[in-house]
Design a protein around this motif. Structure first.
Motif, PDB file in Angstrom:
ATOM      1  N   HIS A  85       4.839   5.157  49.242  1.00  0.00           N
ATOM      2  CA  HIS A  85       5.261   5.207  47.838  1.00  0.00           C
ATOM      3  C   HIS A  85       5.195   3.820  47.200  1.00  0.00           C
ATOM      4  CE1 HIS A  85       6.840   9.349  47.532  1.00  0.00           C
ATOM      5  NE2 HIS A  85       7.019   9.227  48.839  1.00  0.00           N
ATOM      6  N   ALA A  86       4.425   3.722  46.118  1.00  0.00           N
ATOM      7  CA  ALA A  86       4.343   2.466  45.364  1.00  0.00           C
ATOM      8  C   ALA A  86       5.089   2.536  44.040  1.00  0.00           C
ATOM      9  CB  ALA A  86       2.888   2.101  45.094  1.00  0.00           C
ATOM     10  N   GLU A  87       5.426   3.773  43.614  1.00  0.00           N
ATOM     11  CA  GLU A  87       6.018   3.894  42.275  1.00  0.00           C
ATOM     12  C   GLU A  87       7.343   3.152  42.119  1.00  0.00           C
ATOM     13  OE1 GLU A  87       6.829   7.869  44.411  1.00  0.00           O
ATOM     14  OE2 GLU A  87       5.198   6.410  44.235  1.00  0.00           O
ATOM     15  N   PRO A  88       8.239   3.125  43.139  1.00  0.00           N
ATOM     16  CA  PRO A  88       9.466   2.333  42.951  1.00  0.00           C
ATOM     17  C   PRO A  88       9.184   0.835  42.837  1.00  0.00           C
ATOM     18  CG  PRO A  88       9.723   3.902  44.767  1.00  0.00           C
ATOM     19  CD  PRO A  88       8.274   3.849  44.427  1.00  0.00           C
ATOM     20  N   ILE A  89       8.173   0.368  43.563  1.00  0.00           N
ATOM     21  CA  ILE A  89       7.825  -1.052  43.498  1.00  0.00           C
ATOM     22  C   ILE A  89       7.298  -1.400  42.114  1.00  0.00           C
ATOM     23  CG2 ILE A  89       6.346  -2.858  44.471  1.00  0.00           C
ATOM     24  CD1 ILE A  89       6.240  -1.189  47.064  1.00  0.00           C
ATOM     25  N   LEU A  90       6.400  -0.573  41.598  1.00  0.00           N
ATOM     26  CA  LEU A  90       5.816  -0.824  40.277  1.00  0.00           C
ATOM     27  C   LEU A  90       6.863  -0.721  39.177  1.00  0.00           C
ATOM     28  CD1 LEU A  90       2.517   1.117  40.895  1.00  0.00           C
ATOM     29  CD2 LEU A  90       2.673  -1.326  40.371  1.00  0.00           C
ATOM     30  N   ALA A  91       7.766   0.251  39.314  1.00  0.00           N
ATOM     31  CA  ALA A  91       8.839   0.393  38.319  1.00  0.00           C
ATOM     32  C   ALA A  91       9.704  -0.853  38.282  1.00  0.00           C
ATOM     33  CB  ALA A  91       9.691   1.624  38.636  1.00  0.00           C
ATOM     34  N   ARG A  92       9.987  -1.394  39.446  1.00  0.00           N
ATOM     35  CA  ARG A  92      10.788  -2.612  39.517  1.00  0.00           C
ATOM     36  C   ARG A  92      10.042  -3.796  38.898  1.00  0.00           C
ATOM     37  NH1 ARG A  92      15.100  -5.460  38.790  1.00  0.00           N
ATOM     38  NH2 ARG A  92      15.108  -7.381  40.000  1.00  0.00           N
ATOM     39  N   LEU A  93       8.765  -3.932  39.190  1.00  0.00           N
ATOM     40  CA  LEU A  93       7.983  -5.032  38.628  1.00  0.00           C
ATOM     41  C   LEU A  93       7.955  -4.961  37.104  1.00  0.00           C
ATOM     42  CD1 LEU A  93       4.867  -5.259  40.999  1.00  0.00           C
ATOM     43  CD2 LEU A  93       6.952  -6.642  41.032  1.00  0.00           C
ATOM     44  N   ARG A  94       7.840  -3.749  36.564  1.00  0.00           N
ATOM     45  CA  ARG A  94       7.724  -3.604  35.106  1.00  0.00           C
ATOM     46  C   ARG A  94       9.035  -3.894  34.382  1.00  0.00           C
ATOM     47  NH1 ARG A  94       5.497   1.497  35.960  1.00  0.00           N
ATOM     48  NH2 ARG A  94       7.174   2.318  34.657  1.00  0.00           N
ATOM     49  N   GLN A  95      10.152  -3.849  35.091  1.00  0.00           N
ATOM     50  CA  GLN A  95      11.439  -4.113  34.429  1.00  0.00           C
ATOM     51  C   GLN A  95      11.493  -5.512  33.818  1.00  0.00           C
ATOM     52  OE1 GLN A  95      15.121  -3.257  36.473  1.00  0.00           O
ATOM     53  NE2 GLN A  95      14.228  -1.560  37.579  1.00  0.00           N
ATOM     54  N   ILE A  96      11.007  -6.500  34.534  1.00  0.00           N
ATOM     55  CA  ILE A  96      11.081  -7.881  34.075  1.00  0.00           C
ATOM     56  C   ILE A  96       9.793  -8.200  33.327  1.00  0.00           C
ATOM     57  CG2 ILE A  96      11.504 -10.268  34.741  1.00  0.00           C
ATOM     58  CD1 ILE A  96      13.744  -8.277  35.458  1.00  0.00           C
ATOM     59  N   LYS A  97       9.892  -8.408  32.041  1.00  0.00           N
ATOM     60  CA  LYS A  97       8.728  -8.577  31.188  1.00  0.00           C
ATOM     61  C   LYS A  97       8.213 -10.018  31.197  1.00  0.00           C
ATOM     62  CE  LYS A  97       8.945  -4.264  29.701  1.00  0.00           C
ATOM     63  NZ  LYS A  97       9.967  -3.689  30.582  1.00  0.00           N
ATOM     64  N   THR A  98       6.897 -10.152  31.116  1.00  0.00           N
ATOM     65  CA  THR A  98       6.285 -11.463  30.950  1.00  0.00           C
ATOM     66  C   THR A  98       6.427 -11.901  29.493  1.00  0.00           C
ATOM     67  OG1 THR A  98       4.111 -10.587  30.362  1.00  0.00           O
ATOM     68  CG2 THR A  98       4.599 -10.866  32.717  1.00  0.00           C
ATOM     69  N   SER A  99       6.140 -13.155  29.210  1.00  0.00           N
ATOM     70  CA  SER A  99       6.210 -13.638  27.828  1.00  0.00           C
ATOM     71  C   SER A  99       5.216 -12.897  26.943  1.00  0.00           C
ATOM     72  CB  SER A  99       5.945 -15.145  27.780  1.00  0.00           C
ATOM     73  OG  SER A  99       4.687 -15.463  28.354  1.00  0.00           O
ATOM     74  N   GLU A 100       4.058 -12.544  27.509  1.00  0.00           N
ATOM     75  CA  GLU A 100       3.057 -11.777  26.767  1.00  0.00           C
ATOM     76  C   GLU A 100       3.594 -10.400  26.399  1.00  0.00           C
ATOM     77  OE1 GLU A 100      -1.493 -10.050  27.506  1.00  0.00           O
ATOM     78  OE2 GLU A 100      -0.196 -10.588  29.195  1.00  0.00           O
ATOM     79  N   GLU A 101       4.259  -9.753  27.352  1.00  0.00           N
ATOM     80  CA  GLU A 101       4.812  -8.420  27.091  1.00  0.00           C
ATOM     81  C   GLU A 101       5.930  -8.484  26.060  1.00  0.00           C
ATOM     82  OE1 GLU A 101       4.439  -5.842  31.132  1.00  0.00           O
ATOM     83  OE2 GLU A 101       5.559  -7.720  31.343  1.00  0.00           O
ATOM     84  N   VAL A 102       6.791  -9.492  26.149  1.00  0.00           N
ATOM     85  CA  VAL A 102       7.879  -9.638  25.181  1.00  0.00           C
ATOM     86  C   VAL A 102       7.318  -9.819  23.777  1.00  0.00           C
ATOM     87  CG1 VAL A 102       9.775 -11.114  24.418  1.00  0.00           C
ATOM     88  CG2 VAL A 102       9.559 -10.515  26.834  1.00  0.00           C
ATOM     89  N   ALA A 103       6.279 -10.645  23.639  1.00  0.00           N
ATOM     90  CA  ALA A 103       5.682 -10.876  22.324  1.00  0.00           C
ATOM     91  C   ALA A 103       5.107  -9.580  21.753  1.00  0.00           C
ATOM     92  CB  ALA A 103       4.597 -11.945  22.422  1.00  0.00           C
ATOM     93  N   LEU A 104       4.462  -8.780  22.600  1.00  0.00           N
ATOM     94  CA  LEU A 104       3.888  -7.521  22.140  1.00  0.00           C
ATOM     95  C   LEU A 104       4.975  -6.530  21.751  1.00  0.00           C
ATOM     96  CD1 LEU A 104       1.502  -5.696  21.613  1.00  0.00           C
ATOM     97  CD2 LEU A 104       1.426  -5.156  24.067  1.00  0.00           C
ATOM     98  N   LEU A 105       6.038  -6.437  22.548  1.00  0.00           N
ATOM     99  CA  LEU A 105       7.125  -5.512  22.225  1.00  0.00           C
ATOM    100  C   LEU A 105       7.866  -5.946  20.969  1.00  0.00           C
ATOM    101  CD1 LEU A 105       8.386  -4.814  25.842  1.00  0.00           C
ATOM    102  CD2 LEU A 105       7.291  -3.175  24.302  1.00  0.00           C
ATOM    103  N   ARG A 106       7.936  -7.248  20.724  1.00  0.00           N
ATOM    104  CA  ARG A 106       8.534  -7.735  19.476  1.00  0.00           C
ATOM    105  C   ARG A 106       7.698  -7.264  18.277  1.00  0.00           C
ATOM    106  NH1 ARG A 106      11.847 -12.035  19.044  1.00  0.00           N
ATOM    107  NH2 ARG A 106      11.136 -12.830  21.080  1.00  0.00           N
ATOM    108  N   LYS A 107       6.385  -7.399  18.402  1.00  0.00           N
ATOM    109  CA  LYS A 107       5.482  -6.957  17.334  1.00  0.00           C
ATOM    110  C   LYS A 107       5.614  -5.456  17.098  1.00  0.00           C
ATOM    111  CE  LYS A 107       0.562  -6.775  16.113  1.00  0.00           C
ATOM    112  NZ  LYS A 107      -0.816  -7.194  16.502  1.00  0.00           N
ATOM    113  N   LEU A 108       5.622  -4.688  18.179  1.00  0.00           N
ATOM    114  CA  LEU A 108       5.733  -3.237  18.065  1.00  0.00           C
ATOM    115  C   LEU A 108       7.071  -2.815  17.466  1.00  0.00           C
ATOM    116  CD1 LEU A 108       4.121  -2.324  21.487  1.00  0.00           C
ATOM    117  CD2 LEU A 108       3.235  -1.648  19.254  1.00  0.00           C
ATOM    118  N   SER A 109       8.135  -3.529  17.813  1.00  0.00           N
ATOM    119  CA  SER A 109       9.460  -3.224  17.266  1.00  0.00           C
ATOM    120  C   SER A 109       9.476  -3.402  15.763  1.00  0.00           C
ATOM    121  CB  SER A 109      10.521  -4.134  17.906  1.00  0.00           C
ATOM    122  OG  SER A 109      10.567  -3.966  19.302  1.00  0.00           O
ATOM    123  N   ARG A 110       8.883  -4.492  15.289  1.00  0.00           N
ATOM    124  CA  ARG A 110       8.834  -4.758  13.853  1.00  0.00           C
ATOM    125  C   ARG A 110       7.972  -3.719  13.134  1.00  0.00           C
ATOM    126  NH1 ARG A 110      11.628  -8.854  10.969  1.00  0.00           N
ATOM    127  NH2 ARG A 110       9.760  -9.034   9.704  1.00  0.00           N
TER     128      ARG A 110
END
Length: 390
Positions: free
Chosen positions: A133-158
């Motif tokens: 099973h890799a899905e728990p590992i990937l889910a955990r990795l995705r929890q902590i966002k990179t600076s690139e991901e944060v910038a994109l989610l900020r744009k999408l939120s606006r």
């Protein structure tokens, strides 16, 4: 391939003793590559996968219908293309994995996405390999966002926030929920989104329904309107919900809304690294109880490539463990939503925002609209600017 994400996967494989990791879901394919294969989310058998080995080698597996898109997006990554109507994709995948030296390897796989029949054929084709099973590992990795991901989610939120706010400014009594949807979807695209998900338009007596799309219902004076949309770019999504009124607030609406706004700020105050997800939710329940308002089983959740990701601020399991709790960590992004679908007065209210966990606390990503007061519909028709009502 996204260098930072590949590096995170390589580190995780070392920690879990894996020789390779395969991402087969649209969400985790996008996580690794930075783009979505267009028809993969729509036609499940059109497999598209990324392969990352423990020593950092990368490869792509994709269907012939999408070969040109994959080549255009990732021209320098080794790619194996399978023919949709003549190949068994699992046999082609097994051959690709064997060429990568993985015939006898421990391979992490998304067991919650790959169909059982496909998994059985892949195992039969690679009897020396061990799939885990890799899905728990990937889910955990995705929890902590990179600076690139944060910038994109900020744009999408606006984008989501402004699209809803500007829509509510131009609709009024006599317009329909379909009119709201028309303005809203046009706004989302004009503001830069590639796509949208989960369009919710719930007005009047329909505002008590959690996840409903628009109907032909016509807005009437005194209606409460719940409007939500998730704007999407490169598979990432940010969801915002706003509540508005038509003409005037119905009984108790101002009081209930003010209470939910207090919940919002109390949650924001509690969100910080190390904070308990369950304790935040318990505080929310206690707050709603003061007005005898019924809660749902969570008040927030992680968000990014899925509408809902871990961790949950609520009773829901964390990483599949029922009744578990989890601490918040820096660079998590949460959709948090103080809400009450059934207030007991014939309407529901919801105030959903996007929140970044920072090193010292939290930061609001959806900050276009002032939601301390209920939004008044139709302000643009009345010659004014978008505003809240006292």
């Amino acid at each position: 391939m996204r260098t930072e994400i590949v590096a995170k996967q390589v580190k995780a494989m070392a920690e879990h003793g894996l020789d390779a990791m395969i991402c087969s879901s649209p969400e985790n394919f996008a996580y690794t590559t930075g783009f979505v294969v267009p028809s993969q989310p729509l036609i499940r058998h059109r497999h598209a996968m990324t392969i990352v080995t423990a020593d950092g080698r990368t490869a792509i597996f994709g269907v012939d219908m999408e070969a040109s898109t994959i080549k255009r997006k990732q021209p320098n990554v080794a790619t194996r293309i399978w023919a949709e109507f003549s190949d068994d994709p699992m046999l082609v995948l097994a051959d690709q994995l064997s060429e990568l030296g993985l015939a006898g390897a421990r391979i992490g796989l998304e067991m919650d996405y790959l169909p059982a029949g496909d998994l059985a054929r892949l195992i039969a084709a690679m009897p020396g390999a061990r799939f885990e099973h890799a899905e728990p590992i990937l889910a955990r990795l995705r929890q902590i966002k990179t600076s690139e991901e944060v910038a994109l989610l900020r744009k999408l939120s606006r984008i989501a926030d402004q699209a809803i706010t500007d829509t509510l400014a131009v609709v009024d009594a006599g317009d329909s929920e379909m009119d709201i949807a028309g303005h809203l979807t046009r706004n989302v695209y004009s503001l830069g989104a590639e796509h949208f998900k989960l369009l919710i338009v719930a007005t009047g007596e329909r505002s008590v329904l959690p996840n409903v799309g628009p109907s032909e219902r016509t807005l009437k004076r005194g209606d409460v309107c719940r409007v939500e949309i998730f704007s999407v770019i490169n598979g990432y999504q940010a969801g915002v919900c706003r509540t508005a009124i038509v003409g005037e607030a119905p009984p108790m609406a101002d009081k209930i809304w003010a209470h939910l706004v207090e919940c919002k700020y109390e949650i924001m105050e509690k969100v910080k690294p190390g904070a308990s997800c369950r304790e935040i939710y318990d505080a929310f329940i206690a707050k709603l109880a003061k007005l005898n308002l019924p809660p749902i089983s969570f008040v927030g959740h992680g968000i990014g490539l899925h509408l809902h990701e871990d961790p949950y601020l609520g009773l829901t399991p964390v990483l599949g463990k029922p009744g578990s709790d989890a601490p918040l960590e820096e660079n998590m992004v949460l959709g948090f939503e103080p809400l009450c679908y059934d207030t007991g007065y014939g309407y529901g209210m919801q105030n959903k925002d996007m929140l970044l966990v920072t090193s010292k606390g939290s930061e609001l990503l959806s900050d276009y609209a002032d939601t301390d007061k209920l939004i008044l519909c139709g302000t643009a028709k009345q010659g004014g600017k978008v505003k809240a009502v006292a």
